[in-house]
Design a protein around this motif. Sequence first.
Motif, PDB file in Angstrom:
ATOM      1  N   ARG A 277      -3.789   3.823   6.543  1.00 16.55           N
ATOM      2  CA  ARG A 277      -4.093   4.916   5.622  1.00 16.55           C
ATOM      3  C   ARG A 277      -2.837   5.740   5.353  1.00 16.55           C
ATOM      4  NH1 ARG A 277      -9.164   6.915   9.150  1.00 16.55           N
ATOM      5  NH2 ARG A 277      -7.509   6.574  10.685  1.00 16.55           N
ATOM      6  N   ILE A 278      -2.740   6.210   4.133  1.00 18.78           N
ATOM      7  CA  ILE A 278      -1.592   7.040   3.765  1.00 18.78           C
ATOM      8  C   ILE A 278      -1.792   8.439   4.328  1.00 18.78           C
ATOM      9  CG2 ILE A 278      -0.209   7.948   1.871  1.00 18.78           C
ATOM     10  CD1 ILE A 278      -1.343   5.619   0.160  1.00 18.78           C
TER      11      ILE A 278
ATOM     12  N   ILE B 153       0.848  -1.188   0.000  1.00 17.12           N
ATOM     13  CA  ILE B 153       0.000   0.000   0.000  1.00 17.12           C
ATOM     14  C   ILE B 153       0.886   1.241   0.000  1.00 17.12           C
ATOM     15  CG2 ILE B 153      -1.750   1.277   1.299  1.00 17.12           C
ATOM     16  CD1 ILE B 153      -2.642  -1.370   2.513  1.00 17.12           C
ATOM     17  N   GLY B 154       0.478   2.229  -0.800  1.00 20.33           N
ATOM     18  CA  GLY B 154       1.254   3.458  -0.869  1.00 20.33           C
ATOM     19  C   GLY B 154       2.394   3.406  -1.859  1.00 20.33           C
TER      20      GLY B 154
ATOM     21  N   TYR C 101      -4.158   2.398  -2.359  1.00 20.99           N
ATOM     22  CA  TYR C 101      -4.434   3.227  -1.190  1.00 20.99           C
ATOM     23  C   TYR C 101      -5.817   2.869  -0.645  1.00 20.99           C
ATOM     24  CZ  TYR C 101      -7.500   6.037  -4.194  1.00 20.99           C
ATOM     25  OH  TYR C 101      -8.504   6.450  -5.033  1.00 20.99           O
TER      26      TYR C 101
END
Length: 278
Positions: free
Chosen positions: A124-125, A4-5, A52
């Motif tokens: 979460r980013i 993620i990210g 994301y």
Amino acid sequence: MVNIGQMNQLNIVKRTIYGLFLDGEDLGEILLPKRFVPDDFTVGEAMNVFLYLDSEDRLVATTQQPKAMVGEFAYLTLKSVETVGAFMDWGLDKDLFVHYTQQTRDVVPGEKYLVYLYLDESGRISASMRTNKYLKDMPESSPLLNQKAKILVYAKTDLGYKCVVNNEFDGLLYHSEVFENLKLGTVTDAYINKIRPDGKIDLILKNSSGDALDDIASLILEKLAANNGTLKVNDKSSSEEIAQVFQVSRKKFKTALAGLYSKRVILVTEKGIELVKK
């Protein structure tokens, strides 16, 4: 491994009315919403996508390219300020969140700030303005000394420009080494000139190696040839005069000039320098 990210190469599993589902390995199937689905695709082929969590904390993919990814520093524009935090433009439809606890000062929409992107406890980013905790000190024995590095210019001080070096270290580019209009947010190449005992880095835009001095010498000869063999600048000229003509420091100019003089290529006079007539 799927991250993620980050940008990921994921295989297309199937097409639905909602978009494409991609193979997220241990994370399961991940939706690429319909608006990002390309005209031409084949089930089973790989796509380069960014992952994301959306506004409902669902893992989704996008073909949009963010201005920075998790683990990177970026100089971004602030879009809005809310009660719980602020939001920044980072190139995606969903803005980048900066929690108020991660802000180091009052922020203003339209202004730009240096931030570091990370994953919060919910995956979460998010972004943090507390960048000092993420910038590392460079060991004095580092093999990166005198090597080319990528810098991000993020602040201007009385001494010079503060820079993120190789997306990892803190560096300073002194005003005496800058001979161009350097804007905050600029990403460019520089050289690691010195590693201080505190681990901070002194930078230069032009290398001080022999090859770089040869380049300065060549520039001097080019300027002389274009000006009928004479220039009203010499080793006694001010730093400002030299920078205006050659965009280098006085020290480097004098070193290159001495090399040309020793080879009897130029003459140094009270009024300037001249090409030796053959």
